[in-house]
Design an enzyme around this catalytic site. Structure first.
Site, PDB file in Angstrom:
ATOM      1  N   SER A 293       1.371   0.896  -2.301  1.00 23.70           N
ATOM      2  CA  SER A 293       1.250   1.191  -0.870  1.00 23.70           C
ATOM      3  C   SER A 293       2.085   2.426  -0.552  1.00 23.70           C
ATOM      4  O   SER A 293       3.032   2.747  -1.281  1.00 23.70           O
ATOM      5  CB  SER A 293       1.774   0.004  -0.054  1.00 23.70           C
ATOM      6  N   ASP A 294       1.771   3.122   0.526  1.00 20.98           N
ATOM      7  CA  ASP A 294       2.642   4.211   0.940  1.00 20.98           C
ATOM      8  C   ASP A 294       3.854   3.596   1.640  1.00 20.98           C
ATOM      9  O   ASP A 294       3.819   2.486   2.148  1.00 20.98           O
ATOM     10  CB  ASP A 294       1.874   5.182   1.864  1.00 20.98           C
ATOM     11  N   TRP A 295       4.873   4.337   1.722  1.00 20.07           N
ATOM     12  CA  TRP A 295       6.186   3.907   2.236  1.00 20.07           C
ATOM     13  C   TRP A 295       6.080   3.038   3.494  1.00 20.07           C
ATOM     14  O   TRP A 295       5.777   3.548   4.570  1.00 20.07           O
ATOM     15  CB  TRP A 295       6.994   5.155   2.566  1.00 20.07           C
TER      16      TRP A 295
ATOM     17  N   SER B 265       3.870   1.101   4.528  1.00 18.90           N
ATOM     18  CA  SER B 265       2.552   0.933   5.163  1.00 18.90           C
ATOM     19  C   SER B 265       2.123  -0.523   5.174  1.00 18.90           C
ATOM     20  O   SER B 265       1.289  -0.909   5.997  1.00 18.90           O
ATOM     21  CB  SER B 265       1.502   1.785   4.432  1.00 18.90           C
TER      22      SER B 265
END
Ligand code: GLC
Length: 736
Positions: free
Chosen positions: A269-271, A273
């Site tokens: 996942s992105d930071w 998210s």
């Protein structure tokens, strides 16, 4: 079952549920207390932990956790580690995948020397909106070009033996990953999956509404190219994608990526998210965020702790099937084994001496050279030798940090060759008059204007270095206006007036296209250098003085005004297409239906500069295209051919671009789409015949029935110098 799969299964069978969930968490930073999480087997990865800190953490993981599973260390090595390349948008402007591949390979070696195993790159988000700060990090507006450049970066990072051809990536994934365990290879991560660049209003993290057909025809293809090139990982995005956040979007992650594309790596996942789905209003709390992310197919959570906190209970109460966990952990272990992390030593096998080596700086120099795009030249370039005095004016002439651009975590400002430094090295200081005019890109003070004007008055040639500071682009750095920041436009006006007709050459360093009206009419030439990286100054100097010639082409359209955005070349025709040159509405104009077309009254509807455009120091003539056949059987191919001649007096790079238009289909199609390009140098008077093969692969699209197919019918085809395709009418063929 091959050795790696057998090792994965054997290890998985020995893991407890907490240890499995531990692999699914990436923690941030080298705080000592993180060692305890690692010791307990609660961590699978760290980001922003490098060098000795990474070695220390790895020793804890290998020697003190129960199963000794190695950590995978990730970092944003977006366009270089210490030796910084042009921003990816600039690399895309090279229209040369070798530039991207060699740059990524160099970056990987430097990162590996710092114990980094995994980079969060390439970013292949298609972007039509230069207001978006992250347009700097991507490869522009076109799916085909972004796919070629993204795939080449994947191959560079991962050391793939497969080369990306200009007819598109043809890598076989397993073959592409065969060098992953070799020293100097690091795992790539195609991001941000998917549709992040379509953020409404060009505002980062904003809503994206993308019909499935557009998603499949425009936003997904560059990711598919990266997966086909063997990308080990993908990163799920922040954006709300058609009312479901990308990080919780099972259609994108499980249906398309894992089921249709058979992707066998893992998704991070992105930071934050995962837990941001609470703010999205898609999850009530962290527990639901953990559930919906796991359900969607996010295998590893970056930084936020919802998996670590809630998954064990969610499995225990039957909400989350153990299969989801096992699939995620299998994917993570598979990549760790393919990277050789279980077998390689803790200390890096690549010596620190590679960092900022002459060879690496040479790679950065070539990338900067090929990424610069010449947008205007009244003939004053290249600067003739023997000029007595050259004025060097503007806030970007000697701005190392700004020249490097956004996403530079480890770049070394001391190692930056600025234009002023390079000009001094090549020409000596005696003939240079250095007068910045402004303290920095956003300075609005005019106190130095008099000095700048004075320098212009006494010089024979004026070099103006303009643009954006690094902080004006990148994540969360979006702009509502696209003019030069600060008082730069006024600086151009004052300096050009003081120059009184002598050549004024503008060089712009920026992370995006900018609006260049009205000052472009005041300058004699304009070279767009993007943020050109460590060796930008040397490359720009060699281009301005003529020892090298500009060869870049625009990977993204330049709007005349921000009111035109979104501007992109591969748009639809509409039912009332605008007519070139038709705009304006004189007062009292009767309502004449003939003018009712898709245009503006107060601006030309065409862009300032179009996708694929770029000048050099010579001229080329393109012959009309010939086709090997004008009707094509469904499984057949035709060969399109054109002869290109250097009609000028200097060598130059030709970048023929293949565009195709499907004239009638079960879904409306773009006016033209890039389907191939080549780049090569021709000597004065030299000709070369180039060919492109066209088959169903180039013609297929997601059609009215949502099937990927090439539909029978008529097609237009161009081989041209840019996307206006002005040199000749299109050739026509029919697919039977
Ligand atoms: C950031 C970015 C992403 C980056 C990650 C780790 O928020 O969106 O591109 O790789 O966090 O730094």
């Amino acid at each position: 079952m091959n050795t790696i799969e057998a090792r994965v299964e054997e290890l998985l069978a020995r893991m407890t549920l907490p240890e499995k969930i531990g692999q699914m968490w990436q923690i941030h930073g080298a705080a000592p207390e993180n060692k305890e999480f690692i010791r307990r087997g609660q961590v699978g990865s760290c980001l922003n932990v490098i060098g000795r800190d990474a070695e220390a953490f790895q020793r804890v993981a290998r020697a003190e956790s129960r199963l000794g599973i190695p950590l995978i260390f990730g970092r944003d090595v977006i366009h270089g580690f210490k030796t910084i390349l042009p921003i990816p948008l600039g690399q895309a402007a090279s229209f040369n995948p070798e530039v991207a591949r060699d740059g990524a390979r160099m970056a990987a070696h430097e990162a590996a020397a710092a114990s980094i195993h995994w980079t969060f790159a390439p970013m292949v988000d298609i972007a039509h909106d230069p207001r978006w700060g992250r347009v700097a990090e991507g490869c522009g507006e076109d799916p085909y070009l972004a796919g070629c450049m993204g795939a080449a970066m994947v191959e560079g990072f991962q050391g793939s033996p497969v080369t990306t051809t200009h007819n598109g990536p043809k890598a076989q994934r397993a073959k592409a990953q065969k060098n992953l365990a070799k020293p100097g290879s690091i795992a790539a991560c195609a991001k941000h999956y998917v549709g992040y660049g379509a953020a409404e209003g060009g505002r980062d993290y904003n809503t994206t509404l993308i019909p499935e057909r557009t998603l499949r025809n425009t936003y997904l293809p560059p990711f598919k190219a990266c997966v086909d090139a063997g990308a080990c990982t993908l990163m799920s995005a922040f954006n709300d994608l058609n009312d479901v956040p990308a990080t919780g979007n099972a259609f994108a992650l499980r249906q398309v990526l894992k089921k249709e594309w058979k992707f066998d790596g893992f998704v991070v996942s992105d930071w934050g998210s995962v837990t941001e789905m609470i703010a999205h209003g898609y999850c009530a709390d962290e527990k639901e965020a953990a559930f919906k992310s796991a359900r969607a197919g996010v295998d590893m959570e970056m930084v936020s702790p919802s998996y670590s906190t809630h998954l064990e209970k969610l499995v225990a109460d039957g909400t989350v099937p153990l299969d989801w966990i096992d699939d995620a952990v299998r994917r993570i272990l598979r990549i760790k084994f393919r990277l050789g992390l279980f077998d390689r030593p803790v200390v890096p096998e690549i010596p620190p001496s590679v960092i900022l080596s002459h060879e690496h700086l040479r790679v950065a120099y070539r990338a900067a050279l090929e990424s610069c795009v010449l947008l205007k030249n009244d003939g004053c370039l290249p600067v003739a030798a023997g000029h007595k005095t050259i004025a060097v004016i503007g806030p970007l002439a000697n701005a190392p940090a700004d020249q490097l651009g956004c996403w530079v975590m480890d770049g070394d400002q001391e190692a930056v060759c600025t234009p002023l430094l390079a000009l001094r090295l090549v020409l000596g200081s005696d003939c240079l008059l250095d007068s910045p005019g402004l303290r920095n890109a956003r300075d609005t003070g005019r106190v130095q204007f008099d000095a700048a004007e004075a320098a212009a008055r006494v010089s024979d040639v004026i070099l103006l270095f303009l643009g954006e500071d690094a902080g004006l682009s990148g994540e969360a750095h979006c702009r509502a206006f696209l003019e030069l920041p600060g008082a730069q436009t006024e600086l151009v006006d004052r300096v050009t007036k003081a120059a009184a007709g002598k050549p004024v050459i503008a060089v712009v360093m920026a992370g995006r296209p900018l609006v260049v009206q009205p000052w472009i009419n005041q300058v004699s030439a304009l070279l767009w250098a993007w943020h050109p990286g460590s060796m930008g100054g040397a490359a720009i100097t060699d281009l301005l003085l003529g020892s090298e010639a500009p060869s870049g082409r625009l990977p993204i359209s330049f709007p005349r005004t921000v009111g035109q955005v979104p501007t992109y070349y591969n748009k639809k025709n509409t039912g009332r297409p605008p007519i070139e040159g038709q705009w304006g509405a004189p007062l009292g104009t009767p309502l004449d239906p003939k003018d009712f077309t898709s245009k503006y009254m107060d601006a030309d509807f065409t862009p300032e500069f179009t996708f694929g455009f770029g000048l050099g120091y010579t001229t080329f003539a393109y012959s009309a295209v010939t086709l090997s056949r004008t009707s094509l059987k469904p499984k057949g191919t035709l060969t399109a051919k054109v002869t290109i001649t250097n009609t000028g007096t200097r060598p130059g790079a030709a970048v023929p671009q293949l565009y195709i238009r499907d004239l009638t289909a079960t879904a409306t199609r773009p006016l033209k789409e890039l389907k191939g390009f080549q780049k090569f140098t021709l000597a004065p008077g030299e000709s070369r015949t180039v060919t492109f093969d066209v088959g169903s692969e180039e013609l297929a699209f997601w059609n009215g029935d949502m099937k990927f197919a090439a539909e029978p019918g008529r097609f237009h085809l161009w081989i041209a110098a840019d996307s206006t395709c002005a040199s000749h009418p299109p050739a026509e063929f029919a697919l039977l």
